[in-house]
Design a protein around this motif. Structure first.
Motif, PDB file in Angstrom:
ATOM      1  N   ALA A  13      -4.895  -7.720  -7.659  1.00 60.10           N
ATOM      2  CA  ALA A  13      -4.835  -6.753  -6.566  1.00 60.10           C
ATOM      3  C   ALA A  13      -5.136  -7.427  -5.229  1.00 60.10           C
ATOM      4  O   ALA A  13      -4.516  -7.107  -4.202  1.00 60.10           O
ATOM      5  CB  ALA A  13      -5.827  -5.620  -6.821  1.00 60.10           C
ATOM      6  N   LEU A  14      -6.061  -8.388  -5.221  1.00 63.61           N
ATOM      7  CA  LEU A  14      -6.349  -9.143  -3.999  1.00 63.61           C
ATOM      8  C   LEU A  14      -5.145  -9.987  -3.585  1.00 63.61           C
ATOM      9  O   LEU A  14      -4.841 -10.104  -2.391  1.00 63.61           O
ATOM     10  CB  LEU A  14      -7.570 -10.034  -4.213  1.00 63.61           C
ATOM     11  CG  LEU A  14      -8.942  -9.351  -4.156  1.00 63.61           C
ATOM     12  CD1 LEU A  14     -10.037 -10.332  -4.569  1.00 63.61           C
ATOM     13  CD2 LEU A  14      -9.226  -8.814  -2.753  1.00 63.61           C
ATOM     14  N   ILE A  15      -4.464 -10.580  -4.561  1.00 69.47           N
ATOM     15  CA  ILE A  15      -3.270 -11.377  -4.244  1.00 69.47           C
ATOM     16  C   ILE A  15      -2.193 -10.493  -3.625  1.00 69.47           C
ATOM     17  O   ILE A  15      -1.588 -10.843  -2.599  1.00 69.47           O
ATOM     18  CB  ILE A  15      -2.748 -12.068  -5.509  1.00 69.47           C
ATOM     19  CG1 ILE A  15      -3.760 -13.124  -5.986  1.00 69.47           C
ATOM     20  CG2 ILE A  15      -1.392 -12.719  -5.249  1.00 69.47           C
ATOM     21  CD1 ILE A  15      -3.392 -13.776  -7.303  1.00 69.47           C
ATOM     22  N   VAL A  16      -1.936  -9.339  -4.244  1.00 67.88           N
ATOM     23  CA  VAL A  16      -0.948  -8.402  -3.693  1.00 67.88           C
ATOM     24  C   VAL A  16      -1.387  -7.934  -2.306  1.00 67.88           C
ATOM     25  O   VAL A  16      -0.571  -7.830  -1.372  1.00 67.88           O
ATOM     26  CB  VAL A  16      -0.763  -7.209  -4.643  1.00 67.88           C
ATOM     27  CG1 VAL A  16       0.123  -6.141  -3.994  1.00 67.88           C
ATOM     28  CG2 VAL A  16      -0.155  -7.669  -5.959  1.00 67.88           C
ATOM     29  N   GLY A  17      -2.688  -7.671  -2.163  1.00 67.16           N
ATOM     30  CA  GLY A  17      -3.199  -7.238  -0.868  1.00 67.16           C
ATOM     31  C   GLY A  17      -2.975  -8.279   0.214  1.00 67.16           C
ATOM     32  O   GLY A  17      -2.591  -7.945   1.350  1.00 67.16           O
ATOM     33  N   GLY A  18      -3.209  -9.551  -0.109  1.00 72.67           N
ATOM     34  CA  GLY A  18      -2.964 -10.613   0.868  1.00 72.67           C
ATOM     35  C   GLY A  18      -1.510 -10.682   1.284  1.00 72.67           C
ATOM     36  O   GLY A  18      -1.191 -10.878   2.467  1.00 72.67           O
ATOM     37  N   HIS A  19      -0.601 -10.502   0.306  1.00 73.74           N
ATOM     38  CA  HIS A  19       0.831 -10.537   0.629  1.00 73.74           C
ATOM     39  C   HIS A  19       1.211  -9.371   1.546  1.00 73.74           C
ATOM     40  O   HIS A  19       1.953  -9.551   2.521  1.00 73.74           O
ATOM     41  CB  HIS A  19       1.640 -10.476  -0.660  1.00 73.74           C
ATOM     42  CG  HIS A  19       3.120 -10.527  -0.445  1.00 73.74           C
ATOM     43  ND1 HIS A  19       3.775 -11.650   0.040  1.00 73.74           N
ATOM     44  CD2 HIS A  19       4.085  -9.575  -0.610  1.00 73.74           C
ATOM     45  CE1 HIS A  19       5.060 -11.396   0.144  1.00 73.74           C
ATOM     46  NE2 HIS A  19       5.273 -10.154  -0.240  1.00 73.74           N
ATOM     47  N   LEU A  20       0.687  -8.185   1.246  1.00 75.54           N
ATOM     48  CA  LEU A  20       1.021  -7.015   2.065  1.00 75.54           C
ATOM     49  C   LEU A  20       0.433  -7.128   3.467  1.00 75.54           C
ATOM     50  O   LEU A  20       1.075  -6.742   4.454  1.00 75.54           O
ATOM     51  CB  LEU A  20       0.521  -5.746   1.382  1.00 75.54           C
ATOM     52  CG  LEU A  20       1.218  -5.378   0.058  1.00 75.54           C
ATOM     53  CD1 LEU A  20       0.573  -4.143  -0.552  1.00 75.54           C
ATOM     54  CD2 LEU A  20       2.705  -5.158   0.276  1.00 75.54           C
ATOM     55  N   LEU A  21      -0.788  -7.654   3.567  1.00 75.62           N
ATOM     56  CA  LEU A  21      -1.404  -7.813   4.880  1.00 75.62           C
ATOM     57  C   LEU A  21      -0.568  -8.731   5.774  1.00 75.62           C
ATOM     58  O   LEU A  21      -0.382  -8.452   6.966  1.00 75.62           O
ATOM     59  CB  LEU A  21      -2.822  -8.376   4.734  1.00 75.62           C
ATOM     60  CG  LEU A  21      -3.892  -7.421   4.207  1.00 75.62           C
ATOM     61  CD1 LEU A  21      -5.193  -8.165   3.952  1.00 75.62           C
ATOM     62  CD2 LEU A  21      -4.125  -6.276   5.186  1.00 75.62           C
ATOM     63  N   ARG A  22      -0.068  -9.830   5.191  1.00 77.04           N
ATOM     64  CA  ARG A  22       0.734 -10.749   6.004  1.00 77.04           C
ATOM     65  C   ARG A  22       2.111 -10.167   6.296  1.00 77.04           C
ATOM     66  O   ARG A  22       2.623 -10.301   7.416  1.00 77.04           O
ATOM     67  CB  ARG A  22       0.874 -12.089   5.284  1.00 77.04           C
ATOM     68  CG  ARG A  22       1.530 -13.146   6.163  1.00 77.04           C
ATOM     69  CD  ARG A  22       1.351 -14.524   5.624  1.00 77.04           C
ATOM     70  NE  ARG A  22       1.677 -15.536   6.624  1.00 77.04           N
ATOM     71  CZ  ARG A  22       1.510 -16.837   6.454  1.00 77.04           C
ATOM     72  NH1 ARG A  22       0.997 -17.292   5.312  1.00 77.04           N
ATOM     73  NH2 ARG A  22       1.821 -17.683   7.407  1.00 77.04           N
ATOM     74  N   ARG A  23       2.685  -9.504   5.318  1.00 71.45           N
ATOM     75  CA  ARG A  23       4.033  -8.945   5.520  1.00 71.45           C
ATOM     76  C   ARG A  23       4.017  -7.856   6.580  1.00 71.45           C
ATOM     77  O   ARG A  23       4.982  -7.711   7.349  1.00 71.45           O
ATOM     78  CB  ARG A  23       4.553  -8.399   4.195  1.00 71.45           C
ATOM     79  CG  ARG A  23       5.981  -7.898   4.250  1.00 71.45           C
ATOM     80  CD  ARG A  23       6.480  -7.511   2.883  1.00 71.45           C
ATOM     81  NE  ARG A  23       7.843  -7.034   2.915  1.00 71.45           N
ATOM     82  CZ  ARG A  23       8.533  -6.626   1.864  1.00 71.45           C
ATOM     83  NH1 ARG A  23       7.963  -6.652   0.659  1.00 71.45           N
ATOM     84  NH2 ARG A  23       9.768  -6.222   1.987  1.00 71.45           N
ATOM     85  N   GLN A  24       2.951  -7.069   6.627  1.00 71.28           N
ATOM     86  CA  GLN A  24       2.849  -5.982   7.601  1.00 71.28           C
ATOM     87  C   GLN A  24       2.249  -6.431   8.927  1.00 71.28           C
ATOM     88  O   GLN A  24       2.025  -5.599   9.818  1.00 71.28           O
ATOM     89  CB  GLN A  24       1.992  -4.844   7.014  1.00 71.28           C
ATOM     90  CG  GLN A  24       2.563  -4.221   5.759  1.00 71.28           C
ATOM     91  CD  GLN A  24       3.932  -3.605   5.966  1.00 71.28           C
ATOM     92  OE1 GLN A  24       4.186  -2.982   7.004  1.00 71.28           O
ATOM     93  NE2 GLN A  24       4.823  -3.779   5.005  1.00 71.28           N
ATOM     94  N   ASN A  25       1.950  -7.737   9.044  1.00 71.21           N
ATOM     95  CA  ASN A  25       1.363  -8.277  10.283  1.00 71.21           C
ATOM     96  C   ASN A  25       0.081  -7.552  10.678  1.00 71.21           C
ATOM     97  O   ASN A  25      -0.182  -7.311  11.862  1.00 71.21           O
ATOM     98  CB  ASN A  25       2.377  -8.208  11.435  1.00 71.21           C
ATOM     99  CG  ASN A  25       3.588  -9.079  11.177  1.00 71.21           C
ATOM    100  OD1 ASN A  25       3.466 -10.208  10.724  1.00 71.21           O
ATOM    101  ND2 ASN A  25       4.774  -8.541  11.455  1.00 71.21           N
ATOM    102  N   PHE A  26      -0.712  -7.197   9.662  1.00 68.68           N
ATOM    103  CA  PHE A  26      -1.990  -6.522   9.930  1.00 68.68           C
ATOM    104  C   PHE A  26      -2.943  -7.446  10.677  1.00 68.68           C
ATOM    105  O   PHE A  26      -3.744  -6.992  11.497  1.00 68.68           O
ATOM    106  CB  PHE A  26      -2.613  -6.075   8.601  1.00 68.68           C
ATOM    107  CG  PHE A  26      -3.896  -5.315   8.754  1.00 68.68           C
ATOM    108  CD1 PHE A  26      -3.884  -3.978   9.104  1.00 68.68           C
ATOM    109  CD2 PHE A  26      -5.120  -5.941   8.555  1.00 68.68           C
ATOM    110  CE1 PHE A  26      -5.066  -3.275   9.254  1.00 68.68           C
ATOM    111  CE2 PHE A  26      -6.308  -5.248   8.696  1.00 68.68           C
ATOM    112  CZ  PHE A  26      -6.283  -3.909   9.045  1.00 68.68           C
ATOM    113  N   LEU A  27      -2.854  -8.739  10.371  1.00 71.87           N
ATOM    114  CA  LEU A  27      -3.657  -9.749  11.057  1.00 71.87           C
ATOM    115  C   LEU A  27      -2.725 -10.701  11.803  1.00 71.87           C
ATOM    116  O   LEU A  27      -1.558 -10.840  11.443  1.00 71.87           O
ATOM    117  CB  LEU A  27      -4.502 -10.534  10.045  1.00 71.87           C
ATOM    118  CG  LEU A  27      -5.515  -9.702   9.258  1.00 71.87           C
ATOM    119  CD1 LEU A  27      -6.048 -10.504   8.072  1.00 71.87           C
ATOM    120  CD2 LEU A  27      -6.671  -9.266  10.148  1.00 71.87           C
ATOM    121  N   ALA A  28      -3.251 -11.359  12.797  1.00 67.36           N
ATOM    122  CA  ALA A  28      -2.448 -12.320  13.546  1.00 67.36           C
ATOM    123  C   ALA A  28      -1.950 -13.423  12.624  1.00 67.36           C
ATOM    124  O   ALA A  28      -2.638 -13.825  11.679  1.00 67.36           O
ATOM    125  CB  ALA A  28      -3.278 -12.907  14.683  1.00 67.36           C
TER     126      ALA A  28
END
Length: 300
Positions: A13-28
């Motif tokens: 779930a953390l791996i999927v979360g990291g992918h979604l965070l980057r894909r959605q540009n949640f962080l710089a």
């Protein structure tokens, strides 16, 4: 199987979360390289140092476990060399395929072991990493070089690897029984606790599904070898060397892990096939969500 799934699903779930965070540009976008650098040079070495400083080096199974690790790597390397002779892979392609078979996602491995066995498992895993990290890095660099022989210059960047230095420092503290400054144990524990969640988020952020196109047959057979054949080889070695249950599980797990995201950086730096390497990292990581519980259940 239910217990394994309970231990594994938060990690993926953390791996999927990291992918979604980057894909959605949640962080710089520049957050991720900085996070990887922080983890690689500070947080993760703190985890390895802390685990090795307290590891039971008098484990009677340690010599057999070390033999199993090195023997498994050498057998896999021999098979890769045979494949290179048969198919004539150039260094750029051979280097990516070799890393797909030999390297492992350390963040995921330690997170799984910590979930299954706690501190005792992490200490044992740190002992294994003291052997695996330098050996696998050496073989990976060697595979990516065009020279047929091993050059002494390849050893220098490996000896400066922060993970290797952390393992050596932790083992030295353990063997000499030197006392650490008051409060340092708590500091190392805090740094270590931050390492694995951040590492798994970075693993997800590094996934590149678009790189799966065009190489599916090659990706498929490499994934089968890494995720199924390598743990089967480890299981055979654990039986031949009569390793205890915990040591056997840790060995099988490390041989069943998907390849390391850092393999992409090394491949690009040394002129390897980055497209193939990115595809291997992505597909192996995705398939490992199903293969790890299966392997640990069948070969436990």
């Amino acid at each position: 199987m239910p217990a394994l799934l309970l231990a594994l699903w938060p990690l993926f779930a953390l791996i999927v979360g990291g992918h979604l965070l980057r894909r959605q540009n949640f962080l710089a976008e520049d957050f991720w390289p900085g996070a990887e650098r922080l983890n690689y040079f500070i947080l993760f070495p703190a985890l390895l140092f802390h685990s090795l400083a307290e590891a039971p080096l008098d484990n009677p199974a340690l010599p057999r476990l070390s033999a199993a690790v090195l023997l498994g790597l050498m057998l896999a390397w021999a098979a890769l060399q045979l494949g290179r002779r048969l198919y004539g892979w150039p260094a750029a392609r051979f280097g990516a395929l070799a890393q797909g078979l030999l390297r492992f996602n350390t963040y995921l491995g330690l997170a799984v072991i910590g979930s299954l066995f706690g501190p005792s498992g992490l200490a044992l895993a740190a002992l294994m990493l003291a052997l695996l990290v330098p050996a696998v890095n050496l073989l990976s660099v060697w595979a990516l070089r065009s020279e047929p022989g091993l050059n002494v210059r390849l050893l220098l960047p490996i000896l400066r690897n922060p993970l290797i230095l952390a393992c050596l420092a932790g083992a030295l503290i353990n063997l000499t029984e030197l006392p650490l400054p008051t409060g340092s144990d708590r500091l190392l524990s805090l740094l270590a606790a931050a390492s694995l969640p951040l590492g798994l988020l970075c693993v997800g952020a590094a996934l590149q599904p678009r790189e799966l196109a065009g190489e599916l047959p090659t990706l498929a057979w490499n994934c089968v070898l890494r995720l199924l054949a390598m743990p089967l080889l480890a299981w055979i070695l654990t039986r031949l060397l009569a390793l205890p249950v915990q040591e056997s599980t840790v060995l099988i797990l490390f041989f069943a892990l998907p390849t390391a995201p850092s393999a992409y950086v090394l491949t690009r730096q040394l002129g390897g096939d980055g497209h193939l390497m990115a595809g291997l990292i992505t597909l192996q990581t995705l398939l490992a969500a199903a293969s790890l519980p299966l392997v640990l259940t069948l070969l436990r």
